[in-house]
Design a protein around this motif. Structure first.
Motif, PDB file in Angstrom:
ATOM      1  N   ALA A  64       0.948  -1.283   0.478  1.00 20.28           N
ATOM      2  CA  ALA A  64      -0.227  -0.074  -0.147  1.00 20.28           C
ATOM      3  C   ALA A  64       0.795   1.553   0.249  1.00 20.28           C
ATOM      4  N   ASP A  65       1.396   1.331   0.726  1.00 21.30           N
ATOM      5  CA  ASP A  65       2.518   2.567   1.078  1.00 21.30           C
ATOM      6  C   ASP A  65       3.553   3.071  -0.583  1.00 21.30           C
ATOM      7  N   ALA A  66       3.463   1.338  -0.921  1.00 20.84           N
ATOM      8  CA  ALA A  66       4.885   1.445  -2.275  1.00 20.84           C
ATOM      9  C   ALA A  66       4.048   2.368  -3.416  1.00 20.84           C
ATOM     10  N   SER A  67       2.784   1.735  -3.725  1.00 15.26           N
ATOM     11  CA  SER A  67       2.289   1.235  -4.272  1.00 15.26           C
ATOM     12  C   SER A  67       0.751   3.295  -4.395  1.00 15.26           C
ATOM     13  N   LEU A  68       1.006   3.732  -2.864  1.00 17.85           N
ATOM     14  CA  LEU A  68       0.322   5.421  -2.710  1.00 17.85           C
ATOM     15  C   LEU A  68      -0.765   5.041  -3.052  1.00 17.85           C
ATOM     16  N   SER A  69      -1.290   3.859  -1.991  1.00 19.53           N
ATOM     17  CA  SER A  69      -3.097   4.054  -2.367  1.00 19.53           C
ATOM     18  C   SER A  69      -3.205   3.224  -0.271  1.00 19.53           C
ATOM     19  N   LEU A 138      11.560  19.027 -13.099  1.00 21.04           N
ATOM     20  CA  LEU A 138      10.002  18.431 -13.001  1.00 21.04           C
ATOM     21  C   LEU A 138      10.389  17.302 -11.357  1.00 21.04           C
ATOM     22  N   ARG A 139      11.773  16.751 -12.196  1.00 21.11           N
ATOM     23  CA  ARG A 139      12.114  16.422 -10.656  1.00 21.11           C
ATOM     24  C   ARG A 139      12.292  16.396  -9.980  1.00 21.11           C
ATOM     25  N   GLU A 140      12.830  18.067  -9.534  1.00 18.35           N
ATOM     26  CA  GLU A 140      13.067  18.583  -8.360  1.00 18.35           C
ATOM     27  C   GLU A 140      11.814  18.938  -7.828  1.00 18.35           C
ATOM     28  N   ILE A 141      11.186  20.117  -8.763  1.00 21.54           N
ATOM     29  CA  ILE A 141       9.778  19.929  -8.135  1.00 21.54           C
ATOM     30  C   ILE A 141       8.837  19.305  -7.517  1.00 21.54           C
ATOM     31  N   GLY A 142       9.097  17.699  -8.065  1.00 17.30           N
ATOM     32  CA  GLY A 142       8.621  15.898  -7.495  1.00 17.30           C
ATOM     33  C   GLY A 142       8.568  16.237  -6.664  1.00 17.30           C
ATOM     34  N   LEU A 143      10.223  15.888  -6.094  1.00 16.65           N
ATOM     35  CA  LEU A 143      10.410  15.491  -4.849  1.00 16.65           C
ATOM     36  C   LEU A 143      10.305  16.832  -4.274  1.00 16.65           C
ATOM     37  N   ALA A 144      10.824  18.171  -4.182  1.00 19.02           N
ATOM     38  CA  ALA A 144       9.531  19.299  -3.310  1.00 19.02           C
ATOM     39  C   ALA A 144       8.968  19.135  -3.325  1.00 19.02           C
ATOM     40  N   ILE A 145       7.556  18.874  -3.752  1.00 18.47           N
ATOM     41  CA  ILE A 145       6.204  18.365  -3.334  1.00 18.47           C
ATOM     42  C   ILE A 145       5.792  17.320  -2.157  1.00 18.47           C
ATOM     43  N   SER A 146       6.540  15.603  -2.946  1.00 15.28           N
ATOM     44  CA  SER A 146       6.954  15.146  -1.596  1.00 15.28           C
ATOM     45  C   SER A 146       7.187  15.333  -0.827  1.00 15.28           C
ATOM     46  N   ALA A 147       7.984  15.987  -0.295  1.00 16.93           N
ATOM     47  CA  ALA A 147       8.724  16.157   0.714  1.00 16.93           C
ATOM     48  C   ALA A 147       7.142  16.515   1.575  1.00 16.93           C
ATOM     49  N   GLY A 148       7.019  17.850   1.004  1.00 19.53           N
ATOM     50  CA  GLY A 148       6.635  18.650   1.755  1.00 19.53           C
ATOM     51  C   GLY A 148       5.025  18.301   1.882  1.00 19.53           C
ATOM     52  N   LEU A 149       4.463  17.467   1.321  1.00 20.57           N
ATOM     53  CA  LEU A 149       3.361  16.402   1.898  1.00 20.57           C
ATOM     54  C   LEU A 149       3.850  15.469   2.434  1.00 20.57           C
ATOM     55  N   LYS A 150       5.092  15.111   3.297  1.00 21.44           N
ATOM     56  CA  LYS A 150       4.983  13.903   3.668  1.00 21.44           C
ATOM     57  C   LYS A 150       4.776  13.954   4.994  1.00 21.44           C
ATOM     58  N   PRO A 151       4.093  14.732   5.463  1.00 23.96           N
ATOM     59  CA  PRO A 151       3.851  14.684   7.304  1.00 23.96           C
ATOM     60  C   PRO A 151       2.547  14.392   7.217  1.00 23.96           C
ATOM     61  N   CYS A 153       0.985  12.622   4.188  1.00 24.18           N
ATOM     62  CA  CYS A 153       0.555  11.655   4.013  1.00 24.18           C
ATOM     63  C   CYS A 153       0.642  10.418   4.972  1.00 24.18           C
ATOM     64  N   ASP A 154       2.037  11.104   5.824  1.00 24.24           N
ATOM     65  CA  ASP A 154       2.241  10.129   7.054  1.00 24.24           C
ATOM     66  C   ASP A 154       0.711  10.052   7.809  1.00 24.24           C
ATOM     67  N   ALA A 155       0.543  10.728   8.107  1.00 24.59           N
ATOM     68  CA  ALA A 155      -0.935  10.921   9.500  1.00 24.59           C
ATOM     69  C   ALA A 155      -1.335  10.325   8.438  1.00 24.59           C
ATOM     70  N   ALA A 156      -2.056  10.567   7.331  1.00 24.32           N
ATOM     71  CA  ALA A 156      -3.162  10.032   6.557  1.00 24.32           C
ATOM     72  C   ALA A 156      -3.368   8.217   6.511  1.00 24.32           C
ATOM     73  N   ALA A 158      -1.171   6.567   8.389  1.00 13.74           N
ATOM     74  CA  ALA A 158      -1.407   6.129  10.059  1.00 13.74           C
ATOM     75  C   ALA A 158      -2.363   6.268  10.535  1.00 13.74           C
ATOM     76  N   GLU A 159      -3.574   6.678  10.124  1.00  7.51           N
ATOM     77  CA  GLU A 159      -5.148   6.927  10.002  1.00  7.51           C
ATOM     78  C   GLU A 159      -5.321   5.582   9.990  1.00  7.51           C
ATOM     79  N   ASP A 160      -5.394   5.718   8.434  1.00  7.20           N
ATOM     80  CA  ASP A 160      -5.618   4.649   7.295  1.00  7.20           C
ATOM     81  C   ASP A 160      -5.380   2.948   8.274  1.00  7.20           C
ATOM     82  N   ALA A 161      -4.120   3.114   8.544  1.00 10.16           N
ATOM     83  CA  ALA A 161      -3.767   1.443   9.179  1.00 10.16           C
ATOM     84  C   ALA A 161      -4.824   1.301  10.584  1.00 10.16           C
ATOM     85  N   GLN A 162      -5.157   2.238  11.472  1.00 11.72           N
ATOM     86  CA  GLN A 162      -5.506   2.248  12.497  1.00 11.72           C
ATOM     87  C   GLN A 162      -7.327   1.685  11.882  1.00 11.72           C
ATOM     88  N   ASP A 163      -7.237   2.717  11.267  1.00 13.74           N
ATOM     89  CA  ASP A 163      -9.397   1.934  10.450  1.00 13.74           C
ATOM     90  C   ASP A 163      -8.883   0.607  10.289  1.00 13.74           C
TER      91      ASP A 163
END
Length: 176
Positions: A64-69, A138-151, A153-156, A158-163
Motif C-alpha cells: 500500500a505504501d509503495a503503490s501510494l494506495s 520536474l524531478r526536483e519539483i516532484g521531490l519537493a512536493i513529495s517532501a512537503g506532503l510527507k507529514p 501523508c504519513d498521518a493519513a 497512520a489513520e488508515d492503518a488504524q481504521d
C-alpha cells in the motif's frame, strides 16, 4: 478567512497548468493501460511494485505504501488481481494479522505484456515533450512536493492503518 494567502494571478496560472497537465497525463496513461493491457494504471503499479520486491512479494501494508494506495483501496485492487490469477494473498509467516501479496507467473507475464505500451505512452507524452533541463527541474519539483506532503501523508497512512486494524479485528481482509 482574512488570513488566507490567496493565489496571485501568476500562481493561479501555474496551479492550473500543473493540475491540467498532471490530471490529463494520468488519465491518458490510465486510458492507454485499460485499452491495451486490460488493467487500470493502479493495477499496473501494484504489479510493478511486486515485480521489484524480493521474491516478488510484499506485506500488504508495504505494498500500500509503495503503490501510494490506501489499504482499503489496495485490498479491493488485490482482490481483482487475484481473480485474474495475477497475484496471491496469504497470511504472513508467524504473524496472524499480517498478509503478504505475491506476484504469480501469470501476473508477471501480464506486466511484461503491458510494459511496452506503458513506457511508450510515458515517453511520448512526458519525456519527449520536455528538454533535459525541464526534466531535471520536474524531478526536483516532484521531490519537493513529495517532501512537503510527507507529514500529511504519513498521518493519513497512520489513520488508515488504524481504521484497517479496527476492521481486521472483526473481519478477515480476504473477505473484502
Amino acid at each position: 478567512m482574512d488570513d488566507v494567502r490567496w493565489l496571485s494571478a501568476d500562481e493561479q496560472e501555474i496551479w492550473r497548468a500543473y493540475l491540467s497537465a498532471s490530471v490529463s497525463l494520468a488519465a491518458h496513461v490510465d486510458r492507454q493501460m485499460r485499452q491495451h493491457a486490460g488493467m487500470p494504471m493502479a493495477y499496473y503499479e501494484i504489479l510493478v511494485r511486486l515485480s521489484e520486491a524480493p521474491h516478488r512479494r510484499l506485506r500488504m501494508s508495504e505494498l500500500a505504501d509503495a503503490s501510494l494506495s490506501s489499504r482499503s483501496r489496495l485490498s479491493h485492487a488485490v482482490a481483482a488481481l487475484e481473480r485474474n490469477g495475477w497475484v496471491e494473498r496469504r497470511p504472513a509467516d508467524g504473524d496472524r494479522r499480517g498478509w503478504v501479496c505475491s506476484l504469480t507467473d501469470e501476473g508477471f507475464a501480464a506486466l511484461a505484456a503491458a510494459a511496452p505500451g506503458h513506457v511508450t505512452t510515458v515517453r511520448e507524452h512526458l519525456f519527449d515533450v520536455l528538454t533535459p533541463e525541464q526534466l531535471r527541474t520536474l524531478r526536483e519539483i516532484g521531490l519537493a512536493i513529495s517532501a512537503g506532503l510527507k507529514p500529511a501523508c504519513d498521518a493519513a497512512r497512520a489513520e488508515d492503518a488504524q481504521d484497517t486494524q479496527d476492521a481486521e479485528d472483526t473481519q478477515d481482509p480476504c473477505d473484502e
